[in-house]
Design a protein around this motif. Structure first.
Motif, PDB file in Angstrom:
ATOM      1  N   PHE B  86       0.828  -1.207   0.000  1.00 37.77           N
ATOM      2  CA  PHE B  86       0.000   0.000   0.000  1.00 37.77           C
ATOM      3  C   PHE B  86       0.858   1.250   0.000  1.00 37.77           C
ATOM      4  O   PHE B  86       1.346   1.659   1.057  1.00 37.77           O
ATOM      5  N   PRO B  87       1.091   1.824  -1.167  1.00 40.28           N
ATOM      6  CA  PRO B  87       1.920   3.031  -1.191  1.00 40.28           C
ATOM      7  C   PRO B  87       1.208   4.165  -0.455  1.00 40.28           C
ATOM      8  O   PRO B  87       0.001   4.351  -0.600  1.00 40.28           O
ATOM      9  N   MET B  88       1.954   4.869   0.378  1.00 40.32           N
ATOM     10  CA  MET B  88       1.368   5.975   1.154  1.00 40.32           C
ATOM     11  C   MET B  88       1.930   7.294   0.646  1.00 40.32           C
ATOM     12  O   MET B  88       3.113   7.367   0.304  1.00 40.32           O
ATOM     13  N   PRO B  89       1.119   8.315   0.614  1.00 38.97           N
ATOM     14  CA  PRO B  89       1.649   9.635   0.225  1.00 38.97           C
ATOM     15  C   PRO B  89       2.738  10.062   1.204  1.00 38.97           C
ATOM     16  O   PRO B  89       2.636   9.783   2.399  1.00 38.97           O
ATOM     17  N   ASP B  90       3.793  10.702   0.708  1.00 39.96           N
ATOM     18  CA  ASP B  90       4.930  11.086   1.549  1.00 39.96           C
ATOM     19  C   ASP B  90       4.520  11.970   2.721  1.00 39.96           C
ATOM     20  O   ASP B  90       5.118  11.929   3.788  1.00 39.96           O
ATOM     21  N   VAL B  92       1.956  11.861   4.519  1.00 38.87           N
ATOM     22  CA  VAL B  92       1.305  11.163   5.627  1.00 38.87           C
ATOM     23  C   VAL B  92       2.368  10.483   6.487  1.00 38.87           C
ATOM     24  O   VAL B  92       3.173   9.708   6.000  1.00 38.87           O
ATOM     25  N   LYS B  93       2.420  10.804   7.789  1.00 48.62           N
ATOM     26  CA  LYS B  93       3.471  10.276   8.662  1.00 48.62           C
ATOM     27  C   LYS B  93       2.907   9.228   9.619  1.00 48.62           C
ATOM     28  O   LYS B  93       1.695   9.166   9.850  1.00 48.62           O
ATOM     29  N   HIS B  94       3.800   8.513  10.223  1.00 50.36           N
ATOM     30  CA  HIS B  94       3.472   7.545  11.289  1.00 50.36           C
ATOM     31  C   HIS B  94       2.390   6.562  10.898  1.00 50.36           C
ATOM     32  O   HIS B  94       1.437   6.337  11.634  1.00 50.36           O
ATOM     33  N   ILE B  95       2.485   5.980   9.706  1.00 48.15           N
ATOM     34  CA  ILE B  95       1.491   4.972   9.355  1.00 48.15           C
ATOM     35  C   ILE B  95       2.193   3.754   8.762  1.00 48.15           C
ATOM     36  O   ILE B  95       3.192   3.887   8.110  1.00 48.15           O
TER      37      ILE B  95
END
Lengths: 331, 95, 256
Positions: B86-90, B92-95
């Motif tokens: 699941f690629p996360m947007p940069d 977005v932190k701590h996930i």
């Protein structure tokens, strides 16, 4: 080496096209550096060769306890006594790890030990030489363990998982063995003239047998080629021997003692030390059973085993009684 | 000869509190109590352990190498079990 | 009253018994009944040797206080003559067969654990500290020798007979552990040492319970050998020392 001249049963090394589909899949795995594990399919010759090699290595550790154990009760200081006891104990541990690695191939430790006692299985020629003075304990650590480590480090990468893992454990534990030997040599060489003479005498007696430990030249040996293809032998005997000489000569220089080889000389062109011819007759003779201590070593092992039989039986009898009692209670 | 051979045991050691027991090797012992003691003497000579498990080698049931594909291949196709699926947007932190 | 002289004497008793027993166990290494046992007994030997060295180190400090110069551990271990050794007669007895070695170890271990449990609370802080460290090791030694007494005692007919014979033969060497002489009494009064005699009842209880589980009979002989703590030994000690001290004596002053 600890395992010298291991027979692979091969007449010649076959190319991939000549192998059966199973053999080829097996060889491709080895070529890709994927470890072989006990339950994997393997050629019978690979299994048999490994049993021979690993058990010979294990026997060497166990027989090797004897020449050094010979000095535990006479160690010159309490600190040296503790170090030597710990070291000989480690060798028992290493023998144990190796027997267990061999057992994964479907033999029992008792069978392997029976082969040692009957003379069918060999152990390293080096342990058929006597430890006559305290300096011999230094020389064994420095030279014999030094040679062993040289051989064992590449074997950590060998193709058979249990053997490779045993070697990793052994190498990790053994790093102190060579150093303690050299430390004994340093102390003797900085000591009284008598002590230094003792150190020189030990070097004189252990140098050539240490070089023989690597085995005869095997560049043309079909067994070595087969073992190399199976990745249970990583470097040739002569390569290992040369590395050992190159590493050890400067250490002797540091100690201020001399290798008993008038032909030993640095060769600038090769970038290695040249050394004199090795008396292979002596090695073959020792391997055949004519070394100074072959008879004593083997009879000491047989005696320990036979004297211990009633102890092993008793422990097993007790365990069986307990199991029977537990079964009866459960019923 | 076989009458006196002690059974083989597999040894598992917890090297530090909080870690799982890990297989370290095997040894022979006449019974479980001696197996634990021998394991302590053989495999923890250098402070390697805080807890020991022993099990008779004969009591281990292992998967067979021939079944490797049916056993392990299916897990390979379930990549969504791994967080990197699941690629996360940069931002977005701590996930 | 505790003087440095009596304290020194007492520390040598502790050190010498550990040392001589470690020396005996060292003789086994490479000759045991099975690899696992070689490794296990080497651990016990290494523990005892380490404990001997701690007691020697303290003895050396006490000697420095007395004489201005304390002998090193090696001088104490390797240059004293037999009459100056203070170890129990029990520990200098030869290894014999495995049952003999196990019996010697078991008698010693049970006593050793009881003793160290008391010494852990010694009024002498150094003794208390060494005892506490040693006790952790010795607790394990007792477990192991107990296991073997039971397995050999309740194993086969052969092992039972050998174990009982060993238990009987070594029995007269156990009395010494529980007799107090002037040194013991002086130190016990100050809470430095413990009352040796008071260890007898718990020792007999423990030994008796284990022997009974092992289907063995607690010996009833009353006569006990004595002398080790005062330096009067069996003939065996001289041979142990001849071997152990040889290099130091053959090359006086050499460093190893």
């Amino acid at each position: 080496m600890y395992a010298q001249m291991v027979d692979t049963g091969a007449k010649r090394v076959r190319s991939l096209d000549e192998l059966s589909p199973e053999e080829r899949a097996f060889q491709e795995r080895i070529d890709a550096d994927i470890k072989i594990e006990p339950k994997d399919w393997m050629p019978e010759a690979y299994r048999k060769t490994l049993i021979r090699q690993i058990s010979q290595h294990a026997h060497s550790e166990i027989v090797g306890m004897l020449p050094e154990g010979n000095w535990i009760t006479r160690a010159p200081t309490l600190k040296r006594k503790a170090i030597l006891m710990a070291k000989v104990q480690d060798e028992a541990g290493h023998g144990l790890y190796l027997y267990c690695a061999a057992e994964t191939l479907g033999v029992s430790r008792d069978e392997l030990i029976a082969d040692l006692h009957s003379g069918k299985a060999k152990y390293s020629s080096i342990f058929n030489y006597p430890t006559l003075t305290w300096a011999d304990i230094g020389a064994i650590g420095w030279l014999v363990d030094g040679a062993a480590i040289m051989n064992q480090i590449p074997l950590c990468r060998c193709s058979f998982g249990p053997y490779s893992r045993a070697m990793i454990r052994v190498c990790k534990e053994e790093s102190f063995h060579q150093r303690q030997g050299f430390d004994i040599m340093i102390r003797l060489c900085q000591g009284t003239p008598e002590q230094k003479a003792m150190a020189q005498d030990a070097l004189n007696r252990w140098w050539w047998p240490s070089l023989m430990m690597f085995g005869p030249p095997d560049a043309d040996s079909v067994h070595s080629a087969q073992s190399a293809q199976w990745k249970i032998k990583i470097l040739s005997n002569d390569e290992l021997r040369q590395r050992f000489v190159d590493q050890t000569v400067p250490q002797a220089d540091f100690l201020g003692i001399t290798m008993p080889d008038p032909l030993l000389e640095w060769n600038d062109e090769r970038g290695h030390y040249d050394f004199g011819p090795i008396d292979w007759q002596e090695l073959f003779n020792v391997v055949k059973g004519n070394g100074p201590c072959n008879r004593e070593r083997l009879s000491a092992r047989v005696k320990a085993w036979e004297d211990g039989a009633w102890v092993r039986e008793a422990a097993l009898a007790y365990a069986e009684k307990q199991a029977a009692k537990a079964a009866k209670q459960a019923a | 000869m076989n009458r006196t051979e002690w059974p083989l045991w597999e040894i598992f050691i917890r090297s530090q509190h909080g870690l799982a027991h890990k297989h370290v090797g095997s040894l022979h012992a006449p019974d479980p109590e001696m197996a634990v003691k021998n394991a302590r003497d053989v495999y923890t000579r250098r402070n390697e352990g805080v807890s020991i498990w022993v099990i008779r080698s004969a009591d281990i049931t292992a998967s067979s190498p021939g079944e490797k594909e049916p056993l392990f291949e299916p897990a390979n196709s379930k990549v969504y079990r791994h967080p990197t699926f699941f690629p996360m947007p940069d931002e977005v932190k701590h996930i | 009253m505790t003087t440095d002289r009596t304290l020194f004497d007492y520390l040598l008793r502790l050190a010498d018994s550990d040392l001589i027993l470690a020396q005996r166990l060292g003789e086994w290494l490479g000759h045991g009944p099975v690899l696992e046992e070689d490794i296990a007994f080497a651990n016990v030997g290494l523990d005892l040797l380490g404990q001997a060295r701690m007691w020697f180190a303290y003895a050396s400090e006490v000697e420095t206080r007395m004489n201005g110069r304390g002998r090193t551990e090696d001088e104490l271990a390797l240059l004293r003559d037999g009459g100056d050794f203070r170890n129990l007669l029990l520990v200098e007895q030869p290894n014999g067969n495995y049952a003999d070695t196990i019996a010697r170890q078991f008698y010693f271990d049970v006593w050793h654990e009881l003793l160290l449990t008391r010494l852990e609370r010694s009024a002498d802080a150094r003794i208390a500290e060494i005892a506490a460290k040693a006790l952790k090791e010795v607790t394990y030694h007792v477990e192991r020798s107990t296991d073997w007494i039971i397995r050999l005692g309740d194993g086969t007919d052969v092992s039972h007979a050998r174990m009982q014979a060993a238990i009987d033969v070594l029995w007269p060497y156990t009395g010494e552990m529980f007799t107090a002489d002037a040194t013991d009494r002086a130190l016990t009064g100050d809470g430095v040492a413990c009352d040796s005699e008071s260890l007898l009842a718990p020792w007999r209880e423990r030994v008796g319970a284990v022997l009974s589980e092992a289907t063995l009979t607690l010996p009833s002989a009353e006569w006990m050998q004595r002398g080790g703590k005062q330096g009067v030994h069996t003939e065996h000690l001289g041979h142990v020392l001849a071997e152990m001290q040889w290099l130091q004596r053959a090359y006086p002053g050499a460093q190893w």
